[in-house]
Scaffold this active site. Sequence first.
Site, short mmCIF file in Angstrom:
data_model
loop_
_atom_site.label_atom_id
_atom_site.label_comp_id
_atom_site.label_asym_id
_atom_site.label_seq_id
_atom_site.Cartn_x
_atom_site.Cartn_y
_atom_site.Cartn_z
N GLU A 6 0.87 -1.16 0.00
CA GLU A 6 0.00 0.00 0.00
C GLU A 6 0.91 1.22 0.00
OE1 GLU A 6 -2.21 -0.91 3.51
OE2 GLU A 6 -3.76 -1.95 2.38
N CYS A 7 0.75 2.09 -0.99
CA CYS A 7 1.77 3.08 -1.29
C CYS A 7 1.19 4.48 -1.41
CB CYS A 7 2.46 2.70 -2.61
SG CYS A 7 2.86 0.94 -2.75
N THR A 8 2.08 5.46 -1.62
CA THR A 8 1.67 6.83 -1.93
C THR A 8 2.50 7.33 -3.10
OG1 THR A 8 1.19 7.22 0.42
CG2 THR A 8 1.31 9.15 -1.03
N SER A 27 6.26 5.63 -2.45
CA SER A 27 6.71 4.84 -1.31
C SER A 27 6.14 3.45 -1.48
CB SER A 27 6.23 5.45 0.01
OG SER A 27 4.81 5.45 0.08
N GLU A 101 0.74 1.28 -7.49
CA GLU A 101 -0.06 1.85 -6.43
C GLU A 101 -1.34 1.03 -6.32
OE1 GLU A 101 -1.04 4.57 -3.46
OE2 GLU A 101 0.77 4.75 -4.70
#
Length: 474
Positions: A6-8, A27, A101
């Site tokens: 789980e990213c940004t 990230s 993402e």
Amino acid sequence: MKKQTECTTILVGKNATIDGSTMIARSEDGGRTIIPEGFKVVNPSEQPKHYQSVISKQVIDDEDLALNPLRYTSAPDVSGENGIWAAAGINSENVAMTATETITTNSRIQGIDPLLTTEEGGLGEEDFVTLTLPYIHSARDGVKRVGYLLEKYGTYEMNGMAFSDKDEVWYLETIGGHHWAARRIPDDAYVIAPNRLNIDEFKFDDPDFVCSSDLKELIENYNLNPDFEGYNLRHIFGSSTIKDAHYNNPRAWYIHNFFNPEFGGKPSDQDQPFICHANRKISLEDIKWAESSHYQDTPYDAYGDQGTAEQKKTFRPIGINRNFETHVLQIRNNVPAEIAGVQWLAFGPNTFNTFVPFYTNITTTPISWQTTPKFDLTKIFWINKLAAQLGDTNYRVYGELEADFEQKSLAACHKIQHDTDTTVKDLSGKDLQTKLEAANDKMAEVVYSNTVELLGQMVDEGHGLMTLKYDLLD
């Protein structure tokens, strides 16, 4: 077992950056289990000639693997247990890709074009960089390549991914099992994309918007558009849930207000715009701060003193213990093409690490960045994890030490990069690569040394703060 991610994602067009480069950042976050990430160059001889996914067992036909793949950098999962998970890199033609993402969906599209099960096959985050980056020559090529793969093989998960070259930045999102849509990010704009379907306004008659050929027909035939006018893909294919209000939207809201304090709004707002404009040109340091953020100066900061215990747990921050690898893929326009590609890379929780600007015209990476699956203090991944977990015990004390460490490290890396840019301007071929690899090694050594020094400072400061202590003067 598929690993959680789980990213940004942060995307910035060339006219919105401080130096005229394109920058795409993400990230790479995981779950409760530590996922060691490495830094690797995949040379053409190492690119798979026959490909099979570990998770779905999907076999890729030989006709879809070009005979002459490009060299590219990557940030893979070093365990290999769930496949390669190359994550992000820049190829030898200065095309960058970050994938993926994790995003959301809804029951309407899943009832029409369901995601595949892993038993049925299909592609996922495990596969996309490996099957795309060595075969593309522009950001638009990346969109076309992934679109082709999705339509032919399908996918078992919802994902967003980004591509860039020196001129363009593109963002693509999967829709259902076989559909997709992408749009070019305007040169003067930036994007914040958390774990939800992010593309909003979509124009089917504009060359800067592309999608699977039947997407508009699918929307109309199945009455999927809830809006009276236009097409908003987030409304059509995405979600607007309580989880979005607590897990996704606040991350975008906080960074929008960092890039433009006039943005306003509330953390839970569901309709925050996809395309935005900052009140200044965006720097690498801005992106690092954003990817490290945890709602500083708000009641929602887990380390802050403004909010209640409940408020501090209300929203999911960007900087988090589950950051395992973060990158900014930069294609510069103010230097020769041979040194234009830079992969800024950091391992571990972003609140306690620093980026290193690695040149990507290379054939190998620094030893300390070649992570081992098991704990090893000679590897920067593991020493960063240690620094973060120690720093987390008393952020008020250790936070300032980290801030000084980060500024010192970034300054040193900038200096090495500036000097190297000048030194290698007349070199080419292997001579150039040798110099760039030496510069990468030097930056890696400086940051490793600075990180060890940071740990020493934390030990010095923390000695007297331990709970397990006894003094006759107490």
